[in-house]
Design a protein around this motif. Sequence first.
Motif, PDB file in Angstrom:
ATOM      1  N   UNK A 116       0.843  -1.184   0.000  1.00  0.00           N
ATOM      2  CA  UNK A 116       0.000   0.000   0.000  1.00  0.00           C
ATOM      3  C   UNK A 116       0.882   1.239   0.000  1.00  0.00           C
ATOM      4  N   UNK A 117       0.496   2.241  -0.816  1.00  0.00           N
ATOM      5  CA  UNK A 117       1.253   3.484  -0.892  1.00  0.00           C
ATOM      6  C   UNK A 117       0.261   4.648  -0.968  1.00  0.00           C
ATOM      7  N   UNK A 118       0.634   5.762  -0.358  1.00  0.00           N
ATOM      8  CA  UNK A 118      -0.247   6.923  -0.326  1.00  0.00           C
ATOM      9  C   UNK A 118       0.586   8.194  -0.330  1.00  0.00           C
ATOM     10  N   UNK A 119      -0.007   9.247  -0.891  1.00  0.00           N
ATOM     11  CA  UNK A 119       0.637  10.557  -0.935  1.00  0.00           C
ATOM     12  C   UNK A 119      -0.362  11.589  -0.420  1.00  0.00           C
ATOM     13  N   UNK A 120       0.085  12.404   0.545  1.00  0.00           N
ATOM     14  CA  UNK A 120      -0.756  13.446   1.113  1.00  0.00           C
ATOM     15  C   UNK A 120      -0.099  14.807   0.886  1.00  0.00           C
ATOM     16  N   UNK A 121      -0.766  15.701   0.110  1.00  0.00           N
ATOM     17  CA  UNK A 121      -0.187  17.037  -0.083  1.00  0.00           C
ATOM     18  C   UNK A 121      -0.200  17.832   1.222  1.00  0.00           C
ATOM     19  N   UNK A 122       0.906  18.516   1.505  1.00  0.00           N
ATOM     20  CA  UNK A 122       1.017  19.345   2.697  1.00  0.00           C
ATOM     21  C   UNK A 122       0.888  20.828   2.342  1.00  0.00           C
ATOM     22  N   UNK A 123       1.673  21.266   1.355  1.00  0.00           N
ATOM     23  CA  UNK A 123       1.615  22.667   0.938  1.00  0.00           C
ATOM     24  C   UNK A 123       1.889  22.737  -0.556  1.00  0.00           C
ATOM     25  N   UNK A 124       0.919  23.323  -1.278  1.00  0.00           N
ATOM     26  CA  UNK A 124       1.022  23.356  -2.747  1.00  0.00           C
ATOM     27  C   UNK A 124       0.898  24.772  -3.294  1.00  0.00           C
TER      28      UNK A 124
END
Length: 462
Positions: A116-124
């Motif tokens: 399982x892999x996930x990406x969470x944006x913090x500051x864009x």
Amino acid sequence: MKSLISSAIVFFLMLAVSVPQIFAQDTLRISLQDFIERGLDRSGQVDYLSNAVDLAENRTQQAKDQRILPRINLDTQHGLVPGVVSETGRPPNEFYLDPNLSNDWENWAIFTRAEISAVQPIYTWGAIKNAINATQSAANAAEFRFEAEKSEIELQLLDLYFSYQLALETERILKEADDQLRRVERQVNDMKEEGDPDLDQSDVFKFDIFRAEFQVQRVEVEQSLDNVKRVWAYVLDPTQNTVYQPESLYLDAVPFELEPYSYYESIAMDERPELRGADAGISAANSQINAVKSQFYPSLFLGLRGSFANTPNRPRQSNPFIINNTNYSSAAFGFSFRQHLNFLTTQTKVDRARIERKRVENLKNALTDGIVLELNDTYRKAAIAQTRVIQLEEVLSISKNWVRQEQLDYDFGFGDVKDLLDSVQKELETRVELKQNTFELNKRVAELYKAAGIPVQQISIN
């Protein structure tokens, strides 16, 4: 009468259906507002147009979904694998030290692995926020476009409602006129039998011609009324054995007081859905520009990754540098920066977004020009229609007095058949013309309301 026929046919073709024969059991009166609402509810065109709004709202929700875990994946693998044997006598957690380790083809087990892999944006740099704003503004623009299209359908439904009243009024007028014509015909026949020297043969021919034209007009009205009834039945519900009629069987002018032109123009600039939709489109373009600009700067993300594998006949290895890819577990997380280095492409996207904004701004200017022209035209037509109705009401009053006077003169023996016939014909023509112009006034008022951005359903009927 041509306006009555054409308005019903246009709406009938818009529905593009073959109307079945209705065998009525009940008669139900329906108000103008209820008729419009039910017509909109059953309109396939309204349903089709509303789908564009649903799609725009769906895109907005997709943009909002990018805020929390926009990318999360789960991969699994499964299969049968043989076990392993070592002839060195080493413990299972040290099998990696045996260079002669071999497969045990007599020992099979099920292999399972999940990653399982996930990406969470913090500051864009506002990319996600501006993307949401852009799609929300686009959804608002779609809603306003829908309202503009729906107002056109409402106008057609209102036209159809008044068409029914006009057909009923015209039919009633012709029936009453038929009684007058029969009375005149009897008087003419009596004069023929008596050999009255005051009877001119040319008057008889004129009466016969008028009578024939009158019958043609009656047939036109009957066919128009039947056509309107069929369209009404389909618009409201062709599956029910119910005959629908207007709440009032009489066509009266809608309550209306013509305001100064500036009053309608001021409302139109604030309320026309086309202009509000253009404003929403400009807002969407501005948000899109800001969203693309954010690609010039690095974005911060949090990455998550986990992996697990299990095969009962293969032991785990305890060395941290050695992993048995059929029996292990691991997890990791960390921060990362993402930077688009194709700055020229990004700048081109920004320029394109600016062009799109300019295009929408030009569209708003064009719409404003068109609305001003439309408003001027509808205002002029409404003013003329109102004046015509007022004048025709006066003409009708005079015509009725003329008919009464000619009838009295004829009854007293010093009247002229030609004058009596002319007065009857004039009254009939004026009554029909007045109702047609009343229909025209109601229609022009509705068009003025629409041009000014005032809901058509605000029109009330006495």
